[in-house]
Write a protein that holds these residues in place. Structure first.
Motif, PDB file in Angstrom:
ATOM      1  N   VAL A   1     -12.296  17.937 -22.276  1.00  0.00           N
ATOM      2  CA  VAL A   1     -12.886  16.621 -22.574  1.00  0.00           C
ATOM      3  C   VAL A   1     -13.043  16.426 -24.079  1.00  0.00           C
ATOM      4  N   PRO A   2     -12.932  15.171 -24.555  1.00  0.00           N
ATOM      5  CA  PRO A   2     -12.971  14.916 -25.992  1.00  0.00           C
ATOM      6  C   PRO A   2     -14.369  14.765 -26.582  1.00  0.00           C
TER       7      PRO A   2
ATOM      8  N   LYS B   1     -19.737  11.977 -23.810  1.00  0.00           N
ATOM      9  CA  LYS B   1     -19.675  11.001 -22.709  1.00  0.00           C
ATOM     10  C   LYS B   1     -18.793  11.517 -21.581  1.00  0.00           C
ATOM     11  N   TRP B   2     -17.607  11.935 -21.937  1.00  0.00           N
ATOM     12  CA  TRP B   2     -16.685  12.421 -20.917  1.00  0.00           C
ATOM     13  C   TRP B   2     -17.123  13.779 -20.369  1.00  0.00           C
ATOM     14  N   ALA B   3     -17.833  14.560 -21.186  1.00  0.00           N
ATOM     15  CA  ALA B   3     -18.333  15.849 -20.694  1.00  0.00           C
ATOM     16  C   ALA B   3     -19.360  15.642 -19.590  1.00  0.00           C
ATOM     17  N   VAL B   4     -20.269  14.681 -19.789  1.00  0.00           N
ATOM     18  CA  VAL B   4     -21.297  14.402 -18.777  1.00  0.00           C
ATOM     19  C   VAL B   4     -20.664  13.854 -17.506  1.00  0.00           C
ATOM     20  N   VAL B   5     -19.750  12.910 -17.661  1.00  0.00           N
ATOM     21  CA  VAL B   5     -19.092  12.324 -16.490  1.00  0.00           C
ATOM     22  C   VAL B   5     -18.250  13.377 -15.769  1.00  0.00           C
ATOM     23  N   ALA B   6     -17.557  14.220 -16.532  1.00  0.00           N
ATOM     24  CA  ALA B   6     -16.742  15.278 -15.924  1.00  0.00           C
ATOM     25  C   ALA B   6     -17.613  16.275 -15.176  1.00  0.00           C
ATOM     26  N   LEU B   7     -18.767  16.635 -15.766  1.00  0.00           N
ATOM     27  CA  LEU B   7     -19.684  17.547 -15.069  1.00  0.00           C
ATOM     28  C   LEU B   7     -20.201  16.918 -13.774  1.00  0.00           C
ATOM     29  N   SER B   8     -20.480  15.613 -13.831  1.00  0.00           N
ATOM     30  CA  SER B   8     -20.963  14.910 -12.642  1.00  0.00           C
ATOM     31  C   SER B   8     -19.891  14.890 -11.554  1.00  0.00           C
ATOM     32  N   LEU B   9     -18.654  14.577 -11.932  1.00  0.00           N
ATOM     33  CA  LEU B   9     -17.555  14.574 -10.962  1.00  0.00           C
ATOM     34  C   LEU B   9     -17.288  15.979 -10.427  1.00  0.00           C
ATOM     35  N   PHE B  10     -17.431  16.984 -11.303  1.00  0.00           N
ATOM     36  CA  PHE B  10     -17.280  18.371 -10.880  1.00  0.00           C
ATOM     37  C   PHE B  10     -18.357  18.738  -9.858  1.00  0.00           C
ATOM     38  N   ALA B  11     -19.594  18.320 -10.128  1.00  0.00           N
ATOM     39  CA  ALA B  11     -20.682  18.567  -9.175  1.00  0.00           C
ATOM     40  C   ALA B  11     -20.372  17.904  -7.837  1.00  0.00           C
ATOM     41  N   GLY B  12     -19.796  16.690  -7.901  1.00  0.00           N
ATOM     42  CA  GLY B  12     -19.415  16.008  -6.669  1.00  0.00           C
ATOM     43  C   GLY B  12     -18.345  16.752  -5.909  1.00  0.00           C
TER      44      GLY B  12
ATOM     45  N   PRO C   1     -18.209  29.045 -10.259  1.00  0.00           N
ATOM     46  CA  PRO C   1     -18.527  27.664 -10.650  1.00  0.00           C
ATOM     47  C   PRO C   1     -18.693  27.507 -12.154  1.00  0.00           C
ATOM     48  N   ALA C   2     -19.306  28.513 -12.807  1.00  0.00           N
ATOM     49  CA  ALA C   2     -19.489  28.436 -14.259  1.00  0.00           C
ATOM     50  C   ALA C   2     -18.143  28.436 -14.976  1.00  0.00           C
ATOM     51  N   LEU C   3     -17.202  29.256 -14.487  1.00  0.00           N
ATOM     52  CA  LEU C   3     -15.868  29.278 -15.079  1.00  0.00           C
ATOM     53  C   LEU C   3     -15.176  27.923 -14.913  1.00  0.00           C
ATOM     54  N   MET C   4     -15.300  27.339 -13.736  1.00  0.00           N
ATOM     55  CA  MET C   4     -14.687  26.032 -13.489  1.00  0.00           C
ATOM     56  C   MET C   4     -15.276  24.979 -14.427  1.00  0.00           C
ATOM     57  N   ALA C   5     -16.584  25.054 -14.658  1.00  0.00           N
ATOM     58  CA  ALA C   5     -17.229  24.114 -15.577  1.00  0.00           C
ATOM     59  C   ALA C   5     -16.736  24.328 -17.008  1.00  0.00           C
TER      60      ALA C   5
ATOM     61  N   PRO D   1     -18.221  14.956 -30.544  1.00  0.00           N
ATOM     62  CA  PRO D   1     -17.221  15.865 -29.962  1.00  0.00           C
ATOM     63  C   PRO D   1     -17.857  17.083 -29.307  1.00  0.00           C
ATOM     64  N   VAL D   2     -17.161  17.656 -28.353  1.00  0.00           N
ATOM     65  CA  VAL D   2     -17.619  18.855 -27.646  1.00  0.00           C
ATOM     66  C   VAL D   2     -16.780  20.036 -28.089  1.00  0.00           C
ATOM     67  N   GLU D   3     -17.459  21.104 -28.515  1.00  0.00           N
ATOM     68  CA  GLU D   3     -16.752  22.326 -28.897  1.00  0.00           C
ATOM     69  C   GLU D   3     -16.759  23.293 -27.721  1.00  0.00           C
TER      70      GLU D   3
END
Length: 418
Positions: free
Chosen positions: A83-84, A87-98, A72-76, A201-203
């Protein structure tokens, strides 16, 4: 009947007040139902749905190995690379959790995704509170999507004799899986709006190294076998549960062989959520007791008397009432026989009401911090990190998220199954 009703109501009040001890409260209540003669001792084994308990226990074991493998950590990590901004990192993590939660218990999903969110928040110097809340509510939403996604789904599958594929297509119509996906898209828009100002931005860092691919194979095999046996007619009632337990046992036996030690077998039993299993077993006994005493029939008649012969009114009551304020596991366990009784009194098929119940309980559980176990788990993680989560903090995300998700599911289920 009045004794059984009084004991049942007292049990529910105590479950609400003393949530930390709910398994022991339910067990004591179940014992009283038997000791007082409301449910004979001889009927206790038949009252417990062993298939449900085995499915939950087996899935818990496999999930422990899955988390330990670091898959799961690798997938995250892979998601973070795509993600750019935050905002998109949080939403992507939420969708990933779903996505994970559609096949893994909601609490386990929060436990495996939350550390990624905490590390991200610390790295970017933002509060992890709204991020963890977003992950928890997204996990709850997708838990209703498949047979193995959440305890409530397993309860429905066991009670209504639904197999894995029935959640996708049921009696020639789209199943609840697709309803949940539409709700997920709608509620993702809520998260995008809430986090709209987080544009840093997310590094991407170094990818997590997966230590073992076998647990992933076991999890995929569990889902695959559940699909295959859904085509087998007249199979034993505990088939699904045995599959889940056997595959978990294979994983821990393999681990024991690798280490040349029996310690992993002990780990399997330690990792089981004994309190959830005890709570469910006790609830099965309590529900059998109030059913035998006529309480379920009385509650069913009360619902019908309130709404008359208006199916939409009954459906609306089931979707919108209570679920936000009662943990969804005892709520669904109690309401399934009630819903069945209501359908029988009205002379209709129960499936519209079953799906409405699951939608209200699982999605509606996001309205408050105590509405679902995943919410409680997420808040507990934040508490350990030194963050206090107020009801207002939670409800700023939970309320709009739930209203959008539940309303979408509520209307779509009615359109498909009325």
């Amino acid at each position: 009947m009045y004794l059984a009703l009084a004991l049942f109501l007292a049990t529910y009040v105590l479950l609400l007040i003393f949530g930390k001890y709910r398994a022991y409260i339910a067990a004591a209540s179940a014992l009283l139902f038997v000791v007082l003669g409301i449910l004979p001792w001889a009927e206790v084994p038949a009252a417990i749905d062993w298939n449900v308990l085995l499915m939950i226990a087996g899935t818990m074991g496999t999930v422990v190995l899955f988390i330990e493998s670091r898959m799961p950590a690798l997938m995250a990590d892979i998601i973070m690379e795509k993600v750019p901004n935050i905002k998109w990192a949080v939403v992507a993590l939420s969708l990933f959790a779903g996505l994970i939660s559609a096949f893994v218990d909601n609490v386990a999903t929060v436990l495996m995704v939350a550390p990624v969110a905490l590390a991200l928040a610390k790295k970017l110097d933002i509060s992890p509170v709204p991020v963890i809340i977003a992950i928890a509510v997204s996990s709850n939403l997708q838990g209703a999507a498949t047979l193995v996604g959440d305890t409530t789904s397993i309860l429905l599958g066991g009670y209504a004799d639904m197999n894995f594929l029935d959640f996708f297509v049921f009696r020639g119509r789209p199943g609840i899986f697709w309803v949940v996906q539409v709700g997920a898209v709608a509620s993702a828009c809520v998260l995008l709006y809430y986090f709209r100002n987080l544009r840093q931005p997310v590094e991407s860092g170094e990818r997590t190294q997966v230590t073992d691919t076998v647990p992933t194979l076991l999890l995929v095999s569990t889902v695959t076998l559940l699909i295959i046996v859904s085509f087998v007619p007249e199979k034993p009632a505990v088939t699904n549960g045995v599959i889940c337990v056997l595959l978990a046992a294979v994983g821990f036996l393999r681990k024991a062989g690798q280490r040349r030690s029996l310690a992993p077998l002990g780990q399997f039993f330690r990792e089981l959520d004994g309190q959830t299993l005890l709570l469910l077993a006790s609830l099965f006994v309590i529900i059998a007791g109030i059913t035998r005493a006529g309480v379920i029939d009385a509650i069913s008649r009360l619902f019908v008397n309130i709404a008359g012969d208006d199916l939409f009114a009954i459906y609306s009551l089931i979707v919108w009432v209570f679920s936000a304020f009662i943990d969804n596991i005892p709520y669904v366990a109690t309401m399934l026989p009630v819903v069945s009784g209501i359908a029988a009194l009205m002379g209709v098929e129960p499936y519209l009401l079953y799906f409405g119940l699951l939608t209200g309980a699982t999605l509606g559980g996001n309205l408050t911090p105590i509405g679902a176990s995943a919410n409680i788990t997420g808040i507990g993680i934040l508490r350990k990190e030194g963050y206090t989560v107020s009801n207002r903090d939670f409800m700023k995300i939970g309320v709009p998220f739930s209203l959008i998700a539940v309303t979408t599911g509520y209307l779509l289920i009615w359109f498909l199954w009325r």
